[in-house]
Scaffold this active site. Sequence first.
Site, short mmCIF file in Angstrom:
data_model
loop_
_atom_site.label_atom_id
_atom_site.label_comp_id
_atom_site.label_asym_id
_atom_site.label_seq_id
_atom_site.Cartn_x
_atom_site.Cartn_y
_atom_site.Cartn_z
N GLU A 65 -3.52 7.40 -3.85
CA GLU A 65 -3.37 6.33 -3.14
C GLU A 65 -3.39 5.13 -4.27
O GLU A 65 -4.00 5.01 -5.12
CB GLU A 65 -4.73 6.35 -2.58
CG GLU A 65 -4.84 5.11 -1.42
CD GLU A 65 -6.03 5.10 -0.62
OE1 GLU A 65 -7.21 5.11 -1.16
OE2 GLU A 65 -6.01 4.73 0.41
N TYR A 120 0.90 -1.14 0.12
CA TYR A 120 -0.12 -0.02 0.12
C TYR A 120 0.78 1.27 -0.09
O TYR A 120 2.00 1.27 0.73
CB TYR A 120 -0.90 0.12 0.94
CG TYR A 120 -1.77 1.41 1.64
CD1 TYR A 120 -2.90 1.52 0.69
CD2 TYR A 120 -1.10 2.33 2.12
CE1 TYR A 120 -3.47 2.69 1.16
CE2 TYR A 120 -1.76 3.47 2.24
CZ TYR A 120 -3.11 3.67 1.88
OH TYR A 120 -3.84 4.78 1.65
#
Length: 396
Positions: free
Chosen positions: A206, A118
């Site tokens: 993101e 991530y």
Amino acid sequence: MNLHEYQGKELLSSFGVRIQRGIVAQTADEAVEAAKKLTEETGTGWHVIKAQVHAGGRGKGGGVKLAKNLEDVKALSGQIIGMDLVTPQTSAEGKRVHQVLVAEDVYYPGDSEPEEYYMSVLLNRANGRNMIMYSTEGGMDIETVAEETPHLIFTEEIDPATGILPFQARKIAFNLGLSGAAFKDMTKFVSALYTAYVKSDSSLFEINPVLKTSDDKILAVDAKVSLDDNALFRHKDLAELRDLREENPIEVEAGEKGLNYVDLDGNVGCMVNGAGLAMATMDLIKQAGGDPANFLDVGGTADAARVEAAFKIILKDPAVKAILINIFGGIVRCDRVAQGVIDAYKNMGNIEVPIIVRLQGTNADVAKELIDNSGLDVLSATEFQEAADKVQEVLA
Ligand code: GDP
Ligand code: MN
């Protein structure tokens, strides 16, 4: 302003960030053509078909599917285009899918297992610095990781004067447990990603997952990109990427009229001047037991035309059962606002919900008289609390 995944990836790629390659398609036939082209360019026979909507969690909602041949590409694209995709981030009705991204399969088997990480870039508002948040636990709900295993999320703050420094990129690659070619590729990935974020004046990147392929390449499989609206004037090319189909139609219309409007779930429409007063008004409605249907800042010039435009916007929401107008007359005198409300009300002719008006400031007394003598179904209030209580009374 939010971008679609395919637009976000193009933006990243233009700054040298490696991405999972793909081609956007509007129909199943276009998807097949896209898949053929990707096979020529990348050699891949497998493709992923990815719904392009402004919401995350598409995988969980059935909006991301693996196609192992061209028949799959056609069938899956046909299924996904036109569907109302429901994900943990959409309403229960879901979001209509107008296009898919046909992407190369990057989870191919090899010497090692593909790994998902991530990574996001965002502003730390506490100290005004950009930071990179990252974790080894990519690919699933980062919210769950943050809640249950927060120690697995790292942050790296960037000094705006220097930008990202080489040692910081190496630290991130190290903390992600990488070595060898993947380590080196990650440092390049991180530096390019940060540069893209700053140069595009974004407010959020993101990337979940960032993938380490089985042959040790680092690339962006997903991309959520939010651009800073206040900087769009210097990115005309990016501003053009806006997809109005993804936005709330009432909010779009309000924006065109210069009204600052945010749609909410309640039943009390609000018309206020000033964002701070608008927030306070919503708080007071809540405290009095009500539920605001919207945030609406009409701005400095609350004349009849603006008030009428605001009325129309508020009434487009069928949930609205009462309207509270709360305006502080400083430079705009209250009596002029009151006249504006009366004129707009008469002009519209068909307002069926009760209206409570609270005007404070210059000529507030004259304004109250105007409202009280107008003969219209408009209740006036002088005090803030009194206004909120009256809203509750009319709703009871
Ligand atoms: P999101 O669910 O909206 O976050 O969409 P993502 O772009 O993150 O895709 C969801 C999931 O699809 C990823 O976490 C991967 O597990 C899977 N996925 C994405 N690309 C590929 C691919 O090329 N091959 C395979 N097998 N799976 C993929
Ligand atoms: Mn994702």
